[in-house]
Design a protein around this motif. Structure first.
Motif, short mmCIF file in Angstrom:
data_model
loop_
_atom_site.label_atom_id
_atom_site.label_comp_id
_atom_site.label_asym_id
_atom_site.label_seq_id
_atom_site.Cartn_x
_atom_site.Cartn_y
_atom_site.Cartn_z
N GLN A 1 -32.00 33.13 26.49
CA GLN A 1 -31.58 34.46 26.04
C GLN A 1 -30.99 35.26 27.20
O GLN A 1 -29.98 35.93 27.04
CB GLN A 1 -32.77 35.22 25.45
N VAL A 2 -31.64 35.17 28.37
CA VAL A 2 -31.16 35.89 29.55
C VAL A 2 -29.75 35.42 29.91
O VAL A 2 -28.85 36.23 30.14
CB VAL A 2 -32.13 35.69 30.76
N VAL A 3 -29.56 34.08 29.92
CA VAL A 3 -28.26 33.51 30.25
C VAL A 3 -27.18 34.08 29.33
O VAL A 3 -26.06 34.36 29.74
CB VAL A 3 -28.30 31.96 30.13
N GLN A 4 -27.54 34.28 28.06
CA GLN A 4 -26.57 34.78 27.09
C GLN A 4 -26.51 36.30 27.05
O GLN A 4 -25.83 36.87 26.18
CB GLN A 4 -26.94 34.27 25.70
N GLY A 5 -27.23 36.95 27.96
CA GLY A 5 -27.23 38.40 28.01
C GLY A 5 -27.94 39.03 26.82
O GLY A 5 -27.64 40.15 26.43
N LYS A 6 -28.90 38.29 26.24
CA LYS A 6 -29.60 38.80 25.06
C LYS A 6 -31.07 39.10 25.39
O LYS A 6 -31.60 38.63 26.39
CB LYS A 6 -29.52 37.78 23.92
#
Lengths: 127, 252
Positions: free
Chosen positions: B107-112
């Motif tokens: 999620q962090v990688v996807q900015g979520k």
């Protein structure tokens, strides 16, 4: 497990459930670890009012954290007090218990925590 | 469709591998109908609705709990959702911790955003939970009818180098449900009134046709007018019978 988890756990022994001494469980010889989490005021505002504040104060003081105010701070108090906000963010969201045990003050049973996972399975004589 | 969390790191010799039942839970929780139900019930704009606590019992690989945690904002319409898991199998708890970590990082990688995962504990059903604390409970039970119910693991059974027999026993605990496949589910149902939030609490429970779902629902209706129960999803139609279904039990 996050320290915050202790606010939702009690002794697993049936006859302890009805006694106030079974909550909160008391951390013993606990090792703590912390990670860094982006602080988000909204999170704390929505979590704090759902906690049992006196149980949280007990847990915090038994783990050697500085004393908490006698009652849960309001949103306004938290917005005005940056240090308190920071302390609570660290305590609730960034602090994990990695090793140690949790002891029930009613029956004395001790639940071991290993690698961040507490074991609530009971020995046969307590089931 | 929301992405399914990765469980490629899990040792499936002793932890239940995600299967049709797990995916039916993912479909249910991310369906438009259940998102609408949960968002109505736990909307952050309603006064007094604080961060909901989601507890999964029997997390296994962690695929369901990590899905709810990672997609909390999409499912609940808010990211301040607390999540926690319980499993009788310590290896399943370790697997879940890892699965949630991977899903949150993704999620962090996807900015979520993701929810707030508290952790997993080893335990027997809702035994370790304080009363009236759970807002949403999720349970994919051991639902297969079997002549006997496997015993709970001994307290000391935490050695990393477990034998083949130990591994089979842990796997049996994840599916063997005793008479009608309901012995474990019945114990969980008995504990629901005690652990669910008395205003908003609800529970998603998976049943198979042999569990006699209509009897189960009838039993919950007998709890009185403060309780509701609905079949919210089903799969695997066979000769007119749904093989698996998810029921939602809720405070009215």
């Amino acid at each position: 497990m996050k320290l915050l988890t202790l606010n939702f756990l009690t002794c697993a022994v049936k006859s302890c459930k009805s006694t106030s001494a079974s909550f909160p469980l008391h951390p013993k010889d606990c090792e703590l670890v912390s990670d860094t989490l982006k602080s988000d005021p909204k999170l704390l505002f929505n979590i704090l009012p759902r906690l049992d504040w006196s149980a949280l104060s007990t847990t915090a003081s038994e783990l050697g954290f500085p004393g908490l105010p006698p009652s849960a701070p309001t949103k306004e108090e938290l917005e005005a007090n940056e240090k308190l906000f920071h302390d609570l963010h660290t305590l609730l969201l960034e602090t994990h218990i990695s090793e140690g045990s949790l002891v029930c003050a009613n029956c004395g049973h001790s639940y071991k925590i290993k690698e961040g996972i507490a074991n609530f399975l009971l020995p046969n004589h307590l089931v | 469709m929301l992405p399914t969390p990765s469980t490629s790191h899990v040792a499936f010799e002793r932890v239940y591998e995600p299967a049709e039942d797990s995916y039916l839970l993912l479909d249910t929780l991310s369906s438009e109908a259940e998102k609408a139900f949960l968002q109505r019930r736990f909307s952050s704009t309603l006064t007094g609705v604080l961060s909901p606590l989601v507890v999964e019992i029997g997390t296994g690989s962690g695929v369901v709990l990590s899905f709810v945690d990672a997609h909390a904002e999409t499912i609940f319409g808010r990211e301040d959702v607390l999540t926690a898991g319980i499993d009788v199998n310590r290896f399943a708890c370790e697997a879940t911790v890892q699965t949630v970590k991977v899903a949150e990082q993704e999620q962090v990688v996807q900015g979520k955003t993701s929810g707030i995962y508290l952790g997993n504990v080893v335990g027997d059903l809702a035994g370790p939970l304080r009363s009236s604390t759970v807002d949403v409970l999720i349970f994919n039970p051991p639902y297969v009818p079997t002549p006997d119910l496997p015993e709970l693991p001994a307290l000391s059974n935490t050695a990393a180098n477990s034998s083949f027999e130990d591994d089979s026993h842990l796997l049996a605990l994840s599916y063997a449900g005793g008479a009608d496949g309901m012995e474990t589910t019945n114990r969980l149902l008995d504990s629901l009134p005690g652990i669910l939030n008395s205003d908003r609490g609800c529970a998603y429970i998976l049943l198979c046709a042999q569990n006699k779902p209509e009897d189960v629902k009838q039993r919950i209706r007998s709890w009185g007018r403060k309780w509701g129960v609905e079949t919210v999803r089903s799969s695997g139609m066979k000769a007119g019978w749904e093989k698996l279904q998810i029921i939602r039990i809720f405070r009215t």
